[in-house]
Design a protein around this motif. Structure first.
Motif, PDB file in Angstrom:
ATOM      1  N   LEU A   8       0.772  -1.174  -0.331  1.00 17.54           N
ATOM      2  CA  LEU A   8      -0.334   0.101  -0.163  1.00 17.54           C
ATOM      3  C   LEU A   8       0.450   1.328   0.298  1.00 17.54           C
ATOM      4  CD1 LEU A   8      -2.771   0.967  -0.357  1.00 17.54           C
ATOM      5  CD2 LEU A   8      -3.022   0.922   2.782  1.00 17.54           C
ATOM      6  N   SER A   9       1.906   1.408   0.948  1.00 18.63           N
ATOM      7  CA  SER A   9       2.935   2.774   1.199  1.00 18.63           C
ATOM      8  C   SER A   9       3.408   2.240  -0.190  1.00 18.63           C
ATOM      9  CB  SER A   9       3.599   2.394   2.453  1.00 18.63           C
ATOM     10  OG  SER A   9       4.687   1.441   2.113  1.00 18.63           O
ATOM     11  N   SER A  10       3.956   1.632  -1.161  1.00 21.44           N
ATOM     12  CA  SER A  10       4.335   2.231  -2.731  1.00 21.44           C
ATOM     13  C   SER A  10       3.774   2.034  -3.808  1.00 21.44           C
ATOM     14  CB  SER A  10       5.257   0.607  -2.765  1.00 21.44           C
ATOM     15  OG  SER A  10       4.383  -0.333  -3.261  1.00 21.44           O
ATOM     16  N   GLN A  11       2.432   2.470  -3.566  1.00 20.86           N
ATOM     17  CA  GLN A  11       1.023   3.074  -4.122  1.00 20.86           C
ATOM     18  C   GLN A  11       0.776   4.400  -3.456  1.00 20.86           C
ATOM     19  OE1 GLN A  11      -2.324   0.628  -4.243  1.00 20.86           O
ATOM     20  NE2 GLN A  11      -1.061  -0.979  -5.508  1.00 20.86           N
ATOM     21  N   GLU A 109       8.698   1.147  -6.947  1.00 18.90           N
ATOM     22  CA  GLU A 109       9.638   0.733  -6.593  1.00 18.90           C
ATOM     23  C   GLU A 109      10.622   1.039  -5.553  1.00 18.90           C
ATOM     24  OE1 GLU A 109       8.772  -3.050  -6.688  1.00 18.90           O
ATOM     25  OE2 GLU A 109       7.588  -2.335  -8.136  1.00 18.90           O
ATOM     26  N   PRO A 110      10.881   0.519  -4.329  1.00 20.63           N
ATOM     27  CA  PRO A 110      12.033   1.283  -3.839  1.00 20.63           C
ATOM     28  C   PRO A 110      12.683   1.047  -3.990  1.00 20.63           C
ATOM     29  CG  PRO A 110      10.545  -1.137  -2.823  1.00 20.63           C
ATOM     30  CD  PRO A 110      10.355  -0.819  -4.381  1.00 20.63           C
ATOM     31  N   GLY A 111      14.006   0.521  -4.809  1.00 20.86           N
ATOM     32  CA  GLY A 111      14.993   0.967  -5.681  1.00 20.86           C
ATOM     33  C   GLY A 111      14.709   2.363  -6.736  1.00 20.86           C
ATOM     34  N   ALA A 112      13.149   2.516  -6.565  1.00 16.86           N
ATOM     35  CA  ALA A 112      12.776   3.844  -8.021  1.00 16.86           C
ATOM     36  C   ALA A 112      12.920   5.062  -7.113  1.00 16.86           C
ATOM     37  CB  ALA A 112      12.062   3.262  -8.711  1.00 16.86           C
ATOM     38  N   VAL A 113      13.044   4.922  -5.546  1.00 18.39           N
ATOM     39  CA  VAL A 113      13.141   6.870  -4.861  1.00 18.39           C
ATOM     40  C   VAL A 113      14.370   6.141  -4.334  1.00 18.39           C
ATOM     41  CG1 VAL A 113      12.298   7.021  -2.395  1.00 18.39           C
ATOM     42  CG2 VAL A 113      10.453   5.841  -4.488  1.00 18.39           C
ATOM     43  N   GLY A 130      11.403  11.832  -1.095  1.00 24.40           N
ATOM     44  CA  GLY A 130      12.295  11.345  -1.640  1.00 24.40           C
ATOM     45  C   GLY A 130      11.631  11.956  -3.384  1.00 24.40           C
ATOM     46  N   ILE A 131      12.708  11.607  -4.565  1.00 30.33           N
ATOM     47  CA  ILE A 131      11.927  11.376  -5.060  1.00 30.33           C
ATOM     48  C   ILE A 131      12.309  10.294  -6.503  1.00 30.33           C
ATOM     49  CG2 ILE A 131      13.421  12.468  -7.607  1.00 30.33           C
ATOM     50  CD1 ILE A 131      13.023  15.080  -5.910  1.00 30.33           C
ATOM     51  N   GLY A 132      10.942  10.064  -6.881  1.00 34.13           N
ATOM     52  CA  GLY A 132      10.909   8.588  -7.347  1.00 34.13           C
ATOM     53  C   GLY A 132      10.910   8.895  -8.751  1.00 34.13           C
ATOM     54  N   LYS A 133      11.933   7.816  -9.440  1.00 37.37           N
ATOM     55  CA  LYS A 133      11.570   7.465 -10.653  1.00 37.37           C
ATOM     56  C   LYS A 133      10.431   7.070 -11.240  1.00 37.37           C
ATOM     57  CE  LYS A 133      16.501   8.056 -10.797  1.00 37.37           C
ATOM     58  NZ  LYS A 133      17.956   7.470 -10.792  1.00 37.37           N
ATOM     59  N   ARG A 134       9.845   7.281 -12.362  1.00 33.74           N
ATOM     60  CA  ARG A 134       8.234   6.918 -13.232  1.00 33.74           C
ATOM     61  C   ARG A 134       9.253   6.879 -14.503  1.00 33.74           C
ATOM     62  NH1 ARG A 134       5.276   2.812 -13.265  1.00 33.74           N
ATOM     63  NH2 ARG A 134       3.145   3.332 -14.125  1.00 33.74           N
ATOM     64  N   HIS A 135       9.476   5.704 -15.223  1.00 33.34           N
ATOM     65  CA  HIS A 135       9.759   5.639 -16.332  1.00 33.34           C
ATOM     66  C   HIS A 135      10.609   6.764 -16.916  1.00 33.34           C
ATOM     67  CE1 HIS A 135       6.622   2.776 -17.205  1.00 33.34           C
ATOM     68  NE2 HIS A 135       5.617   3.813 -16.802  1.00 33.34           N
ATOM     69  N   GLU A 136      10.541   7.827 -18.014  1.00 27.70           N
ATOM     70  CA  GLU A 136      11.960   8.543 -17.967  1.00 27.70           C
ATOM     71  C   GLU A 136      11.155  10.118 -16.737  1.00 27.70           C
ATOM     72  OE1 GLU A 136       8.159  10.086 -20.637  1.00 27.70           O
ATOM     73  OE2 GLU A 136       9.420   8.334 -20.258  1.00 27.70           O
ATOM     74  N   HIS A 137      10.206   9.804 -16.003  1.00 29.60           N
ATOM     75  CA  HIS A 137       9.546  11.205 -15.657  1.00 29.60           C
ATOM     76  C   HIS A 137      10.302  11.100 -13.752  1.00 29.60           C
ATOM     77  CE1 HIS A 137       7.518  12.553 -18.753  1.00 29.60           C
ATOM     78  NE2 HIS A 137       6.803  11.834 -18.875  1.00 29.60           N
ATOM     79  N   PHE A 138      11.039  12.321 -13.234  1.00 23.81           N
ATOM     80  CA  PHE A 138      10.603  12.237 -11.815  1.00 23.81           C
ATOM     81  C   PHE A 138       9.437  12.837 -11.300  1.00 23.81           C
ATOM     82  CE2 PHE A 138      15.224  13.430 -13.115  1.00 23.81           C
ATOM     83  CZ  PHE A 138      15.892  12.383 -12.611  1.00 23.81           C
ATOM     84  N   VAL A 139       9.585  11.890 -10.061  1.00 23.62           N
ATOM     85  CA  VAL A 139       8.683  12.731  -9.079  1.00 23.62           C
ATOM     86  C   VAL A 139       9.109  12.438  -7.920  1.00 23.62           C
ATOM     87  CG1 VAL A 139       6.340  11.450  -8.349  1.00 23.62           C
ATOM     88  CG2 VAL A 139       6.650  10.478 -10.778  1.00 23.62           C
ATOM     89  N   ILE A 140       7.753  13.931  -7.569  1.00 15.89           N
ATOM     90  CA  ILE A 140       8.666  14.858  -6.110  1.00 15.89           C
ATOM     91  C   ILE A 140       7.318  13.941  -5.243  1.00 15.89           C
ATOM     92  CG2 ILE A 140       8.840  16.752  -4.225  1.00 15.89           C
ATOM     93  CD1 ILE A 140       9.347  17.706  -7.139  1.00 15.89           C
ATOM     94  N   LEU A 141       7.932  12.767  -4.173  1.00 14.63           N
ATOM     95  CA  LEU A 141       6.991  12.552  -3.041  1.00 14.63           C
ATOM     96  C   LEU A 141       6.883  12.627  -2.121  1.00 14.63           C
ATOM     97  CD1 LEU A 141       9.063   8.632  -3.398  1.00 14.63           C
ATOM     98  CD2 LEU A 141       7.145   9.859  -4.723  1.00 14.63           C
TER      99      LEU A 141
END
Length: 168
Positions: A8-11, A109-113, A130-141
């Motif tokens: 749940l926390s990774s969603q 995924e934990p490795g993507a943050v 943290g900063i996540g990576k989703r495909h070619e985009h960065f996501v600010i968590l």
């Protein structure tokens, strides 16, 4: 923490502010609403848009643009209100947050943050997990529990208590 809680926390629910992609844990999201009329509240802090009625409950609405030091949000057909559960001093509060657009629920995924960089950020990094990576985009968590200081919550509660009739 159980495996179910780990999953749940990774969603995360992703949304946009000023062209940047942000995300909050799905577990903190109550619902996403189309933009509805927001009632202004006198003497509210500048980042407070006002209040809305969500199923008979008064919910304060925050302009995250202003909270993060951006120009105020400009409403469009894609503007949404994300209704969040925030915990401050052990108390659960419900607050609406204006987003330019809401995208999707995504698994990170934990490795993507990665940790938030200490330099080169436009926003106050204390709000970020943290900063996540989703495909070619960065996501600010975002850490929604840190977006509001205790003093701000007390100020907002005081303003809303004055604005609401007794018994609400």
């Amino acid at each position: 923490m159980s495996t179910e809680q780990d999953a749940l926390s990774s969603q995360h629910l992703t949304f946009r502010l000023e062209g940047e992609l942000f995300a909050v844990e799905v577990a903190k999201v109550r619902e996403v609403l189309d933009l509805v009329p927001i009632t202004k509240v006198p003497r509210a802090p500048n980042y407070m848009r006002g209040m809305i009625n969500v199923r008979g409950k008064v919910v304060p609405v925050v302009d995250l643009h202003v909270k993060f030091g951006m120009p105020p949000a400009v409403n469009s057909r894609d503007t949404r209100i994300i209704v969040l559960e925030v915990e401050v001093l052990g108390e659960q509060l419900v607050v609406g947050a204006i987003a330019d657009a809401v995208h999707e629920v995504t698994e990170l995924e934990p490795g993507a943050v990665e940790a938030v960089p200490r330099i080169g950020m436009h926003w106050n990094t204390e709000f970020m997990k943290g900063i996540g990576k989703r495909h070619e985009h960065f996501v600010i968590l975002l850490d929604v529990n840190r977006v509001f200081s205790v003093d701000e919550v007390v100020e907002v509660k005081d303003v809303f208590d004055e604005a609401l009739p007794a018994g609400h």
